[in-house]
Design an enzyme around this catalytic site. Structure first.
Site, PDB file in Angstrom:
ATOM      1  N   LYS A   1     -11.570   1.561   8.819  1.00  0.00           N
ATOM      2  CA  LYS A   1     -12.141   0.366   8.184  1.00  0.00           C
ATOM      3  C   LYS A   1     -11.187  -0.806   8.342  1.00  0.00           C
ATOM      4  O   LYS A   1     -10.023  -0.650   8.694  1.00  0.00           O
ATOM      5  CB  LYS A   1     -12.389   0.629   6.701  1.00  0.00           C
ATOM      6  CG  LYS A   1     -11.113   0.719   5.875  1.00  0.00           C
ATOM      7  CD  LYS A   1     -11.376   0.834   4.394  1.00  0.00           C
ATOM      8  CE  LYS A   1     -10.049   0.800   3.629  1.00  0.00           C
ATOM      9  NZ  LYS A   1     -10.222   0.961   2.186  1.00  0.00           N
TER      10      LYS A   1
ATOM     11  N   SER B   1     -13.074  -1.424  -7.128  1.00  0.00           N
ATOM     12  CA  SER B   1     -14.411  -2.020  -7.102  1.00  0.00           C
ATOM     13  C   SER B   1     -15.481  -1.018  -6.676  1.00  0.00           C
ATOM     14  O   SER B   1     -16.660  -1.188  -6.976  1.00  0.00           O
ATOM     15  CB  SER B   1     -14.427  -3.223  -6.157  1.00  0.00           C
ATOM     16  OG  SER B   1     -14.256  -2.795  -4.811  1.00  0.00           O
TER      17      SER B   1
ATOM     18  N   GLN C   1       0.835  -3.676  -5.206  1.00  0.00           N
ATOM     19  CA  GLN C   1       1.658  -4.803  -4.743  1.00  0.00           C
ATOM     20  C   GLN C   1       3.054  -4.278  -4.422  1.00  0.00           C
ATOM     21  O   GLN C   1       4.032  -4.585  -5.094  1.00  0.00           O
ATOM     22  CB  GLN C   1       1.704  -5.888  -5.819  1.00  0.00           C
ATOM     23  CG  GLN C   1       0.324  -6.457  -6.154  1.00  0.00           C
ATOM     24  CD  GLN C   1       0.390  -7.518  -7.228  1.00  0.00           C
ATOM     25  OE1 GLN C   1       1.178  -8.460  -7.151  1.00  0.00           O
ATOM     26  NE2 GLN C   1      -0.437  -7.370  -8.264  1.00  0.00           N
TER      27      GLN C   1
END
Length: 310
Positions: A190, A221, A94
């Site tokens: 991507k 993930s 962030q």
């Protein structure tokens, strides 16, 4: 010199202490009944050069509070200098306003660490190098590239290796490794329709018949790596592995990697290993204890840290 650790990654702290031939400072870091953090340093640190080794990994908020409270305890105990050693700096993703009315949490966390009393920061492979500028105190951003290169040379035929950046943003990091082993560079193009989800669009570079090694700073993930590995194999790659500095590997990620076509995923021990990652046959760990230990030793003796990577 004193080395203090919280509960985020005690095995790494013990390994670094062993490298430095220095015992960990006796320090209690525990919880009250309502889960507030309690810290008590049981040794005299007045006038000492103190290093706090603490990754702000999962549970990120708990580990961050441990770091801040340990820092405050040392400052109030008259430590001469306090260095926050963060093998993994949480909230680094962030680092900008990605949408209206969103925070820049990396800047907030850097302010918290500074205000708590840290005099300098030592960290590893920040998600974005400009986060160094978020701190108003000296900040050294180490790289795991030398450790990765050594491991690649030991386990692969570098003559047939193609280093791959899993996205455009990681090209500089991947090129650094590629130049060290004399390999070519490919890029996975991507797009990310939403946070935590990625779709491979194109492979930039000739990967047919090559051993592809993806280089990145964080695997969370695992979706990006799994999708990229499938795309590279479809493009003719002989096999695909990945070297990632920080194995965040949130819930389900280790199983996803284990079931994928990745030959192996190699991560450092910047984040404490979980039972799930231990169970995955194709996830391997390499230690950064010597890298962190040497950087601490050089900081304590006022020697160059950047020369570690020349």
């Amino acid at each position: 010199m004193k080395l203090v650790t919280g509960n985020s990654n005690r095995p790494l702290a013990q390994a670094v202490a062993s490298y430095l031939e220095l015992p960990l400072t006796d320090c209690t870091v525990k919880r009250f009944a309502d889960k507030e953090v309690y810290v008590e340093v049981h040794e005299n640190v007045r006038g000492e050069d103190v290093f706090i080794l603490q990754s702000t990994s999962y549970p990120a908020n708990d580990n961050l509070m441990e770091l801040l409270i340990i820092t405050d305890a040392l400052r109030r105990s008259s430590a001469r200098r306090i260095t926050a050693v963060l093998p993994y700096f949480g909230y680094a993703r962030q680092d900008r306003k990605s949408a209206p009315r969103t925070p820049i949490s990396a800047k907030l966390v850097s302010n918290l660490i500074t205000e708590a009393g840290a005099n300098r920061v030592l960290t590893l492979d920040l998600h974005a190098a400009q986060i160094q500028g978020f701190f108003d105190i000296p900040t050294d951003n180490l790289t795991a590239a030398p450790v990765m290169v050594r491991d690649i040379r030991d386990n692969y035929d570098v003559k047939n290796v193609m280093v791959v950046s899993p996205d455009v943003g990681g090209v500089v990091r991947a090129r650094n490794v590629a130049s060290r082993i004399g390999a070519s560079l490919a890029i996975v193009d991507k797009r990310r329709p939403r946070a935590g989800v990625s779709e491979v669009m194109n492979i930039i570079g000739e990967v047919e018949g090559r051993t592809c090694i993806m280089i990145d700073d964080i695997v969370d993930s695992g979706g990006t790596l799994v999708n990229a590995a499938e795309a590279l194999l479809k493009a003719g790659a002989k096999e695909v592995s990945a070297y990632i500095t920080h194995g965040v590997l949130s819930e389900g990620a280790a199983e996803r990697i284990a079931a994928s076509k990745l030959k192996e995923l190699v991560v450092t021990d910047s984040i404490l290993e979980t039972d799930a990652t231990k169970a995955a046959a194709n996830i391997r760990r390499m230690s950064i204890d010597a890298l962190i230990g040497e950087a601490i030793a050089r900081t304590a003796s006022e020697q160059s840290v950047s020369s570690l990577f020349d």
